[in-house]
Design a protein around this motif. Structure first.
Motif, PDB file in Angstrom:
ATOM      1  N   ILE A 139       8.698   4.556  -5.058  1.00  0.00           N
ATOM      2  CA  ILE A 139       7.780   4.684  -3.919  1.00  0.00           C
ATOM      3  C   ILE A 139       7.987   6.022  -3.228  1.00  0.00           C
ATOM      4  O   ILE A 139       7.029   6.761  -2.949  1.00  0.00           O
ATOM      5  CB  ILE A 139       7.993   3.521  -2.928  1.00  0.00           C
ATOM      6  CG1 ILE A 139       7.582   2.187  -3.569  1.00  0.00           C
ATOM      7  CG2 ILE A 139       7.205   3.759  -1.631  1.00  0.00           C
ATOM      8  CD1 ILE A 139       7.799   0.988  -2.671  1.00  0.00           C
ATOM      9  N   LEU A 140       9.250   6.383  -2.992  1.00  0.00           N
ATOM     10  CA  LEU A 140       9.548   7.608  -2.248  1.00  0.00           C
ATOM     11  C   LEU A 140       9.023   8.848  -2.961  1.00  0.00           C
ATOM     12  O   LEU A 140       8.599   9.823  -2.318  1.00  0.00           O
ATOM     13  CB  LEU A 140      11.059   7.724  -2.025  1.00  0.00           C
ATOM     14  CG  LEU A 140      11.698   6.629  -1.156  1.00  0.00           C
ATOM     15  CD1 LEU A 140      13.219   6.794  -1.138  1.00  0.00           C
ATOM     16  CD2 LEU A 140      11.149   6.682   0.268  1.00  0.00           C
ATOM     17  N   ARG A 141       9.020   8.824  -4.280  1.00  0.00           N
ATOM     18  CA  ARG A 141       8.644  10.007  -5.063  1.00  0.00           C
ATOM     19  C   ARG A 141       7.197  10.434  -4.806  1.00  0.00           C
ATOM     20  O   ARG A 141       6.823  11.580  -5.063  1.00  0.00           O
ATOM     21  CB  ARG A 141       8.857   9.729  -6.552  1.00  0.00           C
ATOM     22  CG  ARG A 141       8.766  10.974  -7.427  1.00  0.00           C
ATOM     23  CD  ARG A 141       9.067  10.669  -8.887  1.00  0.00           C
ATOM     24  NE  ARG A 141      10.464  10.325  -9.063  1.00  0.00           N
ATOM     25  CZ  ARG A 141      10.906   9.161  -9.548  1.00  0.00           C
ATOM     26  NH1 ARG A 141      10.044   8.222  -9.889  1.00  0.00           N
ATOM     27  NH2 ARG A 141      12.196   8.929  -9.698  1.00  0.00           N
ATOM     28  N   LEU A 166       6.820  13.450   2.698  1.00  0.00           N
ATOM     29  CA  LEU A 166       7.628  13.036   3.850  1.00  0.00           C
ATOM     30  C   LEU A 166       8.836  12.198   3.460  1.00  0.00           C
ATOM     31  O   LEU A 166       9.619  11.803   4.329  1.00  0.00           O
ATOM     32  CB  LEU A 166       6.756  12.278   4.853  1.00  0.00           C
ATOM     33  CG  LEU A 166       5.695  13.123   5.559  1.00  0.00           C
ATOM     34  CD1 LEU A 166       4.859  12.272   6.507  1.00  0.00           C
ATOM     35  CD2 LEU A 166       6.343  14.267   6.333  1.00  0.00           C
ATOM     36  N   ALA A 167       8.978  11.882   2.174  1.00  0.00           N
ATOM     37  CA  ALA A 167      10.185  11.196   1.708  1.00  0.00           C
ATOM     38  C   ALA A 167      11.231  12.194   1.215  1.00  0.00           C
ATOM     39  O   ALA A 167      12.344  11.802   0.866  1.00  0.00           O
ATOM     40  CB  ALA A 167       9.841  10.214   0.594  1.00  0.00           C
ATOM     41  N   THR A 215       0.812  -1.219   0.000  1.00  0.00           N
ATOM     42  CA  THR A 215       0.000   0.000   0.000  1.00  0.00           C
ATOM     43  C   THR A 215       0.844   1.268   0.000  1.00  0.00           C
ATOM     44  O   THR A 215       0.302   2.358  -0.205  1.00  0.00           O
ATOM     45  CB  THR A 215      -0.952   0.016   1.208  1.00  0.00           C
ATOM     46  OG1 THR A 215      -0.256  -0.409   2.380  1.00  0.00           O
ATOM     47  CG2 THR A 215      -2.127  -0.913   0.969  1.00  0.00           C
ATOM     48  N   LEU A 216       2.152   1.139   0.220  1.00  0.00           N
ATOM     49  CA  LEU A 216       3.016   2.312   0.085  1.00  0.00           C
ATOM     50  C   LEU A 216       3.404   2.568  -1.364  1.00  0.00           C
ATOM     51  O   LEU A 216       3.816   3.674  -1.717  1.00  0.00           O
ATOM     52  CB  LEU A 216       4.287   2.140   0.931  1.00  0.00           C
ATOM     53  CG  LEU A 216       4.100   2.192   2.451  1.00  0.00           C
ATOM     54  CD1 LEU A 216       5.436   1.992   3.148  1.00  0.00           C
ATOM     55  CD2 LEU A 216       3.466   3.504   2.891  1.00  0.00           C
ATOM     56  N   ALA A 217       3.284   1.550  -2.221  1.00  0.00           N
ATOM     57  CA  ALA A 217       3.622   1.708  -3.635  1.00  0.00           C
ATOM     58  C   ALA A 217       2.537   2.505  -4.352  1.00  0.00           C
ATOM     59  O   ALA A 217       1.446   2.734  -3.822  1.00  0.00           O
ATOM     60  CB  ALA A 217       3.794   0.338  -4.279  1.00  0.00           C
ATOM     61  N   ASN A 218       2.836   2.924  -5.561  1.00  0.00           N
ATOM     62  CA  ASN A 218       1.869   3.661  -6.375  1.00  0.00           C
ATOM     63  C   ASN A 218       0.654   2.781  -6.633  1.00  0.00           C
ATOM     64  O   ASN A 218       0.798   1.619  -7.022  1.00  0.00           O
ATOM     65  CB  ASN A 218       2.508   4.079  -7.695  1.00  0.00           C
ATOM     66  CG  ASN A 218       1.676   5.106  -8.436  1.00  0.00           C
ATOM     67  OD1 ASN A 218       0.495   4.881  -8.710  1.00  0.00           O
ATOM     68  ND2 ASN A 218       2.288   6.236  -8.744  1.00  0.00           N
TER      69      ASN A 218
END
Length: 667
Positions: A466-468, A472-473, A426-429
């Motif tokens: 994911i971070l993009r 908060l990343a 769920t953190l992925a696009n």
């Protein structure tokens, strides 16, 4: 600046309507007498509750520590059930129960089953006996023989008003809801028996046990029960084949067809010996899993899950009392979409789901002619509303496919709703998710989020894709007391090399909520709230959400498995207009804050009880509403039961109530 409404630490127990028990003692469930608090007494108290609430024997017809004459000596039986309304005398004893501490060998010469058999022989009119150490449970019946009598093992003792034949092969009306830790004992017995007898690894034994639990649940929905095994089937390898064939048919025709995404390929068969299937059936066949209380099932299920599937990615299941506190404060409603994006085995989600189902049930029963027992049409309307809610509103996801599968099984055992659970990062696009998951779990569409995401320095998120997605990343700089995202030459945020998942989950959960109205409860490490280097996280939370509540949880919450200090944080996603006002520093509101010192257990996991100023345990009397199967109609009905139990030293219910009182005072 926001105004903080800080409440004192919760320390003083509420003792209205309570009595006290000296330290080291326990108040007997049947009589209220004081006994020494020992491992053996723990088993006995659970059996006493089962005899009254499950087997439906009158408490007045039962007596603990009853003295009988055995030869020339006197012996005390742990529990005696007497013939209804008869004088408590040796000649009126009907069922004898011997309880032992966990680990006692039933073959022990002085403490094992032979002790029980000698008592049954001494009580000439006693017909049945039970020996248990919690993990093992053995039943006996006395039979007339050519020269007196013999004592033989049976599958189950009869309940009040039930024939022995019906006890060996129960009808739907005979099923009894589980009480206290008796279902936990049964699950543990079954799991240990499968692992020990089949030679399977613990996880393999666990999955096979879950297949049989599914069979049990689906069988309970039928008018004629097929999930059972007779005494002969349990003891004879030849006869056991018929039991396995019967239960395999339930699995194939009902379970697999209904849950094809859970059971596929090799999982379409029960991979256990017939004798093992028959044994498990005899341990579970008398229970009504559907009618058993949610917490009773949750504790039993999650202990077995936790000992088999707990992973190494920061997966520590949220204790039920923490789930209940957060849900009580959020008050999810029947028309609200609900999600846990890191659902694990589903404990948090099930707690929230059942809170909404309770609203539905109370609303429907209020319209019934008899709120405790509805007509067929009234029940159909109730189930239609429940099923509509479960199919439309309940969602969950987790990265670990084994946990998703376990969560689906947990949901089925606790009122279903498993159709909305998916395996996904769920953190992925969202575009990378399975299309069905992406269609069901859309950002900005949920009213309520409840979650305890994985956290830990050893599971950093380093994938740039994911971070993009997250503010908060990015790297943040503080200039003149103001936090701002660092931008690169092209005006794009400069990303950090990695970020712990719990920080990213804060933003993802807010993204899942409806702007302006969506609210969430989340367990986060305290470092996010007090580490100076993470000030940008707190700044982001302040300009994107309304912080409703911060509850500093006692350090023991996840002990003994994890020592991380955490807080339960409740947030509401701000609307676009509110976000602008928050960015300008013009959004001002109070925040409910609390610190808990006790959450019901110590750092070793041992249960703690509240005590009076003199050091005695506090015993609280309450009236519980329990579900049971009406022996005449076979319908589930409600009954009120008065109980007196030691009060667990858990301040979380107090926090929830104080928050609701505080909230009501502000409206």
């Amino acid at each position: 600046m926001k105004t903080l409404n800080t409440l004192p630490m919760f320390a003083a127990p509420v003792t209205i309507g309570t009595t006290s028990v000296p330290d080291g003692k326990v108040s007997d469930f049947l009589t209220g007498k004081l006994f020494k608090d020992t491992p053996e007494e723990y088993v006995r108290q659970n059996v006493e509750k089962a005899l009254v609430r499950g087997y439906r024997y009158a408490a007045s017809d039962c007596e603990p520590e009853f003295a009988i004459k055995v030869g020339s000596s006197r012996r005390r039986i742990d529990i005696v059930v007497f013939r209804p309304q008869s004088e408590h005398r040796q000649e009126n004893a009907w069922i004898l129960v011997e309880t032992k501490k966990r680990g006692t060998n039933p073959g022990n010469k002085t403490e094992g089953v032979e002790q029980l058999k000698s008592y049954m022989a001494a009580c000439l009119n006693a017909q049945y006996g039970m020996w248990t150490n919690g993990d093992e449970q053995i039943f006996y019946a006395k039979r007339i023989a050519e020269h007196g009598f013999r004592i033989e093992e049976i599958v189950e003792i009869p309940a009040a008003g039930q024939s022995e034949a019906d006890a060996q092969r129960p009808k739907r009306k005979d099923l009894k809801p589980a009480t206290a830790d008796n279902l936990l004992f049964a699950f543990r017995r079954c799991h240990n028996y499968i692992a020990g007898t089949e030679g399977k690894q613990k996880a393999e034994a666990f999955w096979e046990l879950l297949k049989l639990i599914f069979c049990k649940i689906e069988d309970e929905r039928s008018k004629v029960l097929d999930f059972y095994a007779t005494a002969t089937e349990r003891t004879s390898a030849t006869s056991a084949v018929a039991a396995k064939k019967r239960i395999q048919r339930v699995f194939t025709e009902k379970v697999v067809k209904k849950y094809p995404t859970i059971f596929s390929g090799a999982d379409r068969d029960i991979d256990l010996k017939p004798t093992v299937v028959a044994y498990v059936a005899t341990q579970l066949q008398g229970f009504s899993l559907l009618a058993s209380p949610v917490d009773v099932k949750g504790v039993a299920y999650e202990e077995i899950v936790g000992s088999n599937l707990r992973g190494d990615r920061g997966e520590f299941f949220t204790p039920r009392n923490a789930c209940r506190m957060a849900v009580a404060m959020l008050k999810p409603q029947p028309d609200e979409r609900l999600i846990d994006p890191a659902c694990g085995t589903g404990g948090f989600l099930i707690t929230a789901m059942n809170a909404a189902l309770d609203y539905i049930e109370a609303d429907e029963r209020a319209e019934w002619a008899d709120p405790t027992d509805g007509t067929d049409s009234e029940r159909q309307q109730l189930w239609a509303r429940r099923n509509d809610y479960l199919s439309r509103c309940v969602h969950g996801a987790d990265l670990n496919p084994s946990l998703v599968r376990a969560a689906k099984m947990n949901m089925v055992m606790n009122n279903d709703g498993s159709g909305g659970l998916f395996q996904a990062n769920t953190l992925a696009n969202p575009y990378s998710w399975d299309p069905q998951a992406a269609a069901s779990i859309q950002l900005g569409s949920f009213d309520v989020v409840v979650t305890n995401p994985p956290f830990g320095a050893n599971i950093l998120i380093e994938d740039e894709e994911i971070l993009r997605q997250y503010d908060l990343a990015a790297m943040w700089d503080r200039t003149d007391g103001v936090w701002k995202i660092r931008l690169g030459p092209n005006g794009e945020p400069v990303l950090q090399k990695s970020q712990p998942p719990e920080i990213l989950f804060i933003e993802r959960c807010v993204q899942l909520l409806k702007p302006g109205t969506g609210r969430m409860a989340m367990v986060i490490p305290n470092g996010i709230l007090n580490n100076p280097a993470l000030g940008y996280v707190r700044h982001w939370m302040m300009i994107n959400t309304q912080i409703l509540t911060v509850v500093d949880m006692a350090r023991e919450l996840f002990q003994p498995k994890n020592d991380t200090q955490t807080s339960m944080v409740l947030l509401r996603r701000l609307s676009d207009d509110e976000r602008q006002r928050a960015s300008d520093g013009a959004l001002d509101y109070p925040i409910f804050m609390a610190v808990t010192r006790s959450i019901g257990h110590d750092k070793r996991g041992n249960v703690l009880y509240r005590r009076t100023e003199t050091g005695d345990d506090v015993v609280v009397e309450r009236i519980d509403t329990v579900a049971e199967i009406d022996p005449k109609t076979g319908n589930e009905v409600l009954r009120q039961v008065k109980t007196a139990e030691r009060l667990v030293d858990d301040e979380l219910p107090d926090v929830a109530q104080e928050y609701l009182n505080w909230l009501e005072g502000r409206l």
